[in-house]
Motif scaffolding. Structure first.
Motif, mmCIF file in Angstrom:
data_model
loop_
_atom_site.group_PDB
_atom_site.id
_atom_site.type_symbol
_atom_site.label_atom_id
_atom_site.label_comp_id
_atom_site.label_asym_id
_atom_site.label_seq_id
_atom_site.Cartn_x
_atom_site.Cartn_y
_atom_site.Cartn_z
ATOM 1 N N THR A 129 0.806 -1.224 0.000
ATOM 2 C CA THR A 129 0.000 0.000 0.000
ATOM 3 C C THR A 129 0.839 1.274 0.000
ATOM 4 O O THR A 129 0.531 2.208 -0.762
ATOM 5 N N PRO A 130 1.907 1.377 0.781
ATOM 6 C CA PRO A 130 2.694 2.615 0.747
ATOM 7 C C PRO A 130 3.319 2.903 -0.608
ATOM 8 O O PRO A 130 3.678 4.058 -0.891
ATOM 9 N N ALA A 131 3.444 1.877 -1.453
ATOM 10 C CA ALA A 131 4.067 2.066 -2.767
ATOM 11 C C ALA A 131 3.084 2.546 -3.824
ATOM 12 O O ALA A 131 3.496 2.936 -4.919
ATOM 13 N N LEU A 132 1.796 2.549 -3.529
ATOM 14 C CA LEU A 132 0.796 2.838 -4.555
ATOM 15 C C LEU A 132 0.717 4.318 -4.907
ATOM 16 O O LEU A 132 0.493 4.672 -6.063
ATOM 17 N N SER A 133 0.864 5.183 -3.921
ATOM 18 C CA SER A 133 0.757 6.632 -4.150
ATOM 19 C C SER A 133 1.154 7.362 -2.883
ATOM 20 O O SER A 133 1.270 6.763 -1.801
ATOM 21 N N ALA A 134 1.319 8.663 -3.021
ATOM 22 C CA ALA A 134 1.656 9.472 -1.846
ATOM 23 C C ALA A 134 0.522 9.460 -0.829
ATOM 24 O O ALA A 134 0.768 9.396 0.388
ATOM 25 N N THR A 135 -0.730 9.495 -1.307
ATOM 26 C CA THR A 135 -1.848 9.504 -0.357
ATOM 27 C C THR A 135 -2.007 8.150 0.317
ATOM 28 O O THR A 135 -2.375 8.073 1.496
ATOM 29 N N ALA A 136 -1.731 7.071 -0.407
ATOM 30 C CA ALA A 136 -1.814 5.740 0.198
ATOM 31 C C ALA A 136 -0.744 5.575 1.274
ATOM 32 O O ALA A 136 -1.000 4.989 2.338
ATOM 33 N N ALA A 190 11.968 1.683 -1.200
ATOM 34 C CA ALA A 190 11.196 0.782 -0.340
ATOM 35 C C ALA A 190 11.865 0.618 1.016
ATOM 36 O O ALA A 190 11.202 0.656 2.068
ATOM 37 N N ALA A 191 13.176 0.424 1.006
ATOM 38 C CA ALA A 191 13.903 0.228 2.259
ATOM 39 C C ALA A 191 13.765 1.438 3.170
ATOM 40 O O ALA A 191 13.578 1.304 4.390
ATOM 41 N N ALA A 192 13.838 2.641 2.597
ATOM 42 C CA ALA A 192 13.749 3.859 3.396
ATOM 43 C C ALA A 192 12.367 4.022 4.013
ATOM 44 O O ALA A 192 12.223 4.298 5.216
ATOM 45 N N VAL A 193 11.334 3.841 3.196
ATOM 46 C CA VAL A 193 9.963 4.047 3.681
ATOM 47 C C VAL A 193 9.561 2.951 4.661
ATOM 48 O O VAL A 193 9.049 3.219 5.763
ATOM 49 N N LEU A 194 9.784 1.710 4.273
ATOM 50 C CA LEU A 194 9.353 0.603 5.122
ATOM 51 C C LEU A 194 10.186 0.516 6.396
ATOM 52 O O LEU A 194 9.688 0.098 7.445
ATOM 53 N N GLY A 195 11.441 0.936 6.300
ATOM 54 C CA GLY A 195 12.268 0.946 7.493
ATOM 55 C C GLY A 195 11.706 1.837 8.586
ATOM 56 O O GLY A 195 11.795 1.520 9.781
#
Length: 335
Positions: A136-143, A177-182
């Motif tokens: 979900t975080p990868a789908l868009s800025a709002t997601a 992905a690593a930065a956001v999910l981390g």
């Protein structure tokens, strides 16, 4: 009170009926698929209550998503029907007997337009667990903001947060992905990863670059899966589950390592096994099962899921797991 709340995109799913390149396919089965809703279905089949939050288009595919989940006793009352965007599509084929091909058509879909305003904060704050994924975080800025907001609400209310990394290279690059999910992992209580996804989070490699023979190019973490689990636990989660596919799983919970034994099954469709594993573990955890039993249930659920076709159709019920978890034997034909 809802046992599990989850949020994300569920799409209409077209599955080719014949093996080979999709360009040669003429017949497809129509269903639905989405990692988060798969977990929701999985826990309801194991006797718990689940609610799915998401957006679908004001179209037949959106109706299919909502009716399918509702038919599996998942609460879809918080789903938003978006009149300005279509329901996303997923197309699945089997290129060879061993290789499953999955293609997504979700750019500008209703699901990608998920936003913090779509969240029922009261529901999240009263849930027993919030489950999110790295999709979900990868789908868009709002997601992404919706996931962050949901996690923040859960943490503020003392609700445990569960996350399955579910890395999808088609959606974003490994470093992003690593930065956001981390950052999200730091707020998680429960973390589900494959070995390759775990190395992504610890900075040891790109999970999507295979070496010859399909082995991930990144070197194994010191100490193997248990060492990887310890490195991930240092980021914040109290429970780390490293999924090893046909080799079972490793769990590190409260400093103690457990090894989940694999189950010997005939694989027909690997898609959805990780979601079944997460559902099995979360159901056992929420039911207060002892650690050995909940890990065995997770491994059994993941194994059972690959024995039939479909993203969620093969998710097990309690009775389905008896022969795997309890060692019940008998005739191969039920009468």
């Amino acid at each position: 009170m809802t046992d599990l709340v989850t949020l994300g995109e569920t799409m209409a799913l077209f599955t080719a009926r014949r093996v080979g390149a999709l360009r040669h396919a003429r017949d497809f089965d129509l269903g639905v698929g989405g990692a988060e809703s798969n977990v929701a279905i999985g826990v309801t089949r194991l006797g718990l209550r689940a609610c799915w939050i998401g957006r679908v288009g004001a179209d037949e595919f959106g109706e299919l998503v909502r009716s399918t989940l509702a038919g599996e006793h998942v609460d879809v009352s918080r789903a938003v029907v978006d009149p300005d965007a279509p329901t996303g599509l997923m197309v699945k084929g089997r290129r060879t007997a061993e290789l499953v091909d999955v293609h997504y058509y979700r750019a500008a879909s209703a699901g990608s337009r998920l936003r913090p305003a779509d969240l029922d904060t009261g529901l999240i704050r009263s849930a027993r667990v919030l489950h999110v994924t790295g999709i979900t975080p990868a789908l868009s800025a709002t997601a992404l903001e919706a996931v962050r907001a949901a996690v923040a609400e859960a943490r503020a209310a003392g609700v445990p947060v569960s996350m399955d990394v579910n890395y999808r290279r088609a959606l974003w690059a490994p470093d992003r992905a690593a930065a956001v999910l981390g950052e999200i992992v730091k707020s998680c209580d429960v973390l589900f990863v494959t070995e390759a996804e775990g190395r992504l989070l610890t900075g040891d490699g790109d999970p999507a670059v295979p070496a010859p023979g399909g082995v991930p190019a990144a070197p194994p973490a010191p100490g193997g899966p248990a060492g990887l689990a310890a490195a991930l636990a240092a980021l914040g989660p109290r429970h780390v589950l490293v999924k090893l596919g046909a080799h079972g799983a490793v769990e590190l919970s409260e400093g103690e390592v457990r090894h989940g034994a694999p189950y010997r099954v005939t694989e027909l469709d690997p898609v959805g096994a990780g979601d079944a594993f997460a559902a099995g573990w979360l159901a056992g955890w929420l039911a207060g099962a002892d650690p050995e039993r909940r890990l065995a249930t997770a491994c059994a659920a993941g194994a059972f899921a690959v024995t039939a076709c479909g993203d969620w159709e093969s998710l097990p019920r309690r009775a389905d797991l008896e022969s795997l978890v309890l060692g019940v034997t008998g005739d191969a034909v039920r009468r």
